[in-house]
Enzyme design. Structure first.
Site, PDB file in Angstrom:
ATOM      1  N   CYS A 120       2.416   4.797  -4.331  1.00 33.45           N
ATOM      2  CA  CYS A 120       3.571   5.464  -3.726  1.00 33.45           C
ATOM      3  C   CYS A 120       4.730   5.524  -4.719  1.00 33.45           C
ATOM      4  O   CYS A 120       5.556   6.436  -4.653  1.00 33.45           O
ATOM      5  CB  CYS A 120       3.986   4.751  -2.445  1.00 33.45           C
ATOM      6  SG  CYS A 120       4.487   3.028  -2.660  1.00 33.45           S
ATOM      7  N   HIS A 154       7.633  -0.078  -0.085  1.00 36.19           N
ATOM      8  CA  HIS A 154       7.068   1.272  -0.036  1.00 36.19           C
ATOM      9  C   HIS A 154       8.130   2.269  -0.485  1.00 36.19           C
ATOM     10  O   HIS A 154       9.302   2.152  -0.125  1.00 36.19           O
ATOM     11  CB  HIS A 154       6.597   1.607   1.379  1.00 36.19           C
ATOM     12  CG  HIS A 154       5.929   2.938   1.492  1.00 36.19           C
ATOM     13  ND1 HIS A 154       4.782   3.263   0.792  1.00 36.19           N
ATOM     14  CD2 HIS A 154       6.259   4.060   2.204  1.00 36.19           C
ATOM     15  CE1 HIS A 154       4.434   4.505   1.079  1.00 36.19           C
ATOM     16  NE2 HIS A 154       5.312   5.002   1.930  1.00 36.19           N
TER      17      HIS A 154
END
Length: 489
Positions: free
Chosen positions: A106, A436
């Site tokens: 990510c 994230h």
């Protein structure tokens, strides 16, 4: 082709294996070796055709130079009668495509989304300024080997959701990161809406940054710097020059992101000032002001080896830039040697921006590391950032004018606009080791949330409330200088 209870399918277009039971792509060493051998043979034949000098064969490979064109009466009639409306989704701009997570990637997807929609970078690659097919043929001809970094099968659009499949590589030939970026732009802007897998780019980046080649979570800012360095290094190597990022026009990466910082260190005894200039592709900012231990002798953060923060105030990007360009008194342990006094003296240091880039990237320092306790932590502090930003107060010319009443000796007046507009925000949520990354993009006056393969439309209030880690601003007015010769990157 059943294998151990699993149905294995072959994608002949992308030369990949797919397990129907697991619903995922799989890797087989023997199959990959066969693909490499086939692609190498195909590329050798392409080089042989090019060297033969046959006009009929070369016409198929030659790219047409750009020429201004306006339709005549007959052509206008043909366009009016034979044209049809393109089938495109009105709820999503062209080029907005999700990126598959390839295993804790990510950090890569968030930065790639910002770069894919950076206006000067997008225009450069979509106008075919770096052609990956010609780049490979050129490298193969100069090295006598078969390189990689291009899409297989001679396809330019790469619209499939599986990503770029080319793995045709001979050992000893370094991959071209710019070629893989070119392939990504072609695939993302092909009109295909299925999520794209940047597997080939990830492999090439691993070859460039071998110390980061793993499936562990990496830092998005570190990846951003490494990617720009990889594009620059490849271009300079092709030109036969040592990598030198100091010149802003050396490659497309630095033409877009490179600026120049000015550092003034003034001796507090005699007033002598030492000035240095440093190129930069981004500006790292503290999200809070540091306070001395004398002000907070019982501060727990100081005892833990972390810098203490001023909790009552609200952090803003403007405040961070003000602190970045504010004069700072260096301590007695940071004395510099004064050429006029000929001894080490205490000094004042002030940073400013001598040259603004086309795209300004601001990196917020959200990760702190304590060398005394050998610990790290994340700074979960909200930071306000404007959608429009005027960089004029932070230019060297403005700061010198406020100090001396004129521009001083800084004659490099910035020819570009100082007004910037926000178009991408990379955010980080979660903890230091289990977070994230998500990117917010502004396209056609609408904000979109890019969470790996998922693309959703969001309100601008959601963007304002996000925990910004990297902010990308582009100049509102882009000035183009006339050039007699276009230099390829």
């Amino acid at each position: 082709m059943p294998l151990g209870g699993h149905e294995i399918a072959v994608d002949v277009d992308r030369a990949e294996l797919f397990c129907c039971a697991c619903r995922d792509q799989i890797y087989d060493r023997d199959f990959d070796a066969a693909v490499v051998l086939c692609q190498s043979a195909a590329l050798k034949s392409a080089i042989a055709v090019q060297s033969s000098g046959n006009p009929e064969n070369m016409r198929k490979r030659r790219r047409v130079d750009y020429r201004p064109w306006s339709p005549d009466v007959r052509e206008r009639l043909l366009m009016d009668n034979g044209s049809s409306v393109l089938d495109c989704e009105i709820d999503r701009p062209r080029g907005l495509r999700g990126l598959n997570n390839l295993g804790n990637t990510c950090f890569m997807n968030s930065v790639l989304q910002a770069l894919l929609h950076t206006p000067p970078l997008r225009d450069y690659f979509l106008s075919d300024r770096h052609n990956r097919y010609y780049c490979q043929l050129k490298n193969a001809a100069t090295t006598g080997r078969i390189g990689s970094g291009v899409g297989g099968g001679g396809k330019r659009n790469g619209g499939n959701g599986g990503g770029d499949n080319s793995n045709g590589m001979i050992k000893g030939v370094k991959l071209c990161l710019a070629c893989d970026v070119d392939a990504m732009f072609s695939a993302v802007f092909s009109g295909d809406r299925k999520p794209y897998s940047p597997a080939k780019f990830l492999y090439s980046w691993w070859q460039h940054a071998s110390d980061l080649a793993s499936y562990d979570q990496q830092d998005a800012h570190e990846f951003f710097i490494s990617m720009l360095d990889g594009i620059h290094e490849n271009v300079e190597r092709d030109r036969g020059k040592p990598p030198s990022p100091g010149h802003g026009d050396c490659c497309i990466a630095h033409r877009v992101f490179s600026g120049i910082l000015r550092s003034d260190v003034m001796c507090m005894a005699c007033g002598f000032t030492s000035t240095t200039y440093d190129p930069c592709v981004d500006i790292s900012l503290d999200s809070h002001g540091k306070t001395s231990a004398k002000s907070h002798p019982s501060s727990n953060s100081e005892a833990n080896g972390f810098s203490s923060t001023q909790i009552p105030t609200t952090s803003t990007l403007i405040g961070c830039l003000d602190r970045f360009t504010r004069p700072e008194r260096l301590g007695s342990d940071q004395k510099f040697f004064c050429q006029q006094c000929q001894v080490s003296q205490e000094s004042l240091k002030q940073m400013s921006i001598r040259k603004l880039p086309l795209v300004s990237c601001f990196h917020i320092k959200r990760f702190e590391h304590s060398h005394t306790r050998k610990m790290s932590r994340k700074v979960d502090r909200y930071l306000q950032f404007p959608f429009s930003l005027d960089m004029a107060p932070y230019l060297s010319s403005s700061i010198l004018r406020s100090r001396f009443g004129d521009d001083g000796d800084d004659v490099a007046a910035n020819e570009m606009s100082s007004e910037f507009e926000l178009f991408a925000v990379v955010t980080h949520s979660g903890k230091l080791d289990a977070g994230h990354y998500v990117t917010y993009l502004r396209l056609s006056n609408q904000w979109y949330k890019c969470d790996d393969a998922w693309i959703t439309r969001v309100n601008e209030n959601v963007v304002r409330a996000a925990q910004g880690y990297m902010m990308f601003y582009v100049q509102k007015m882009l000035y183009y200088r006339a050039s007699a010769q276009v230099c390829p990157s």
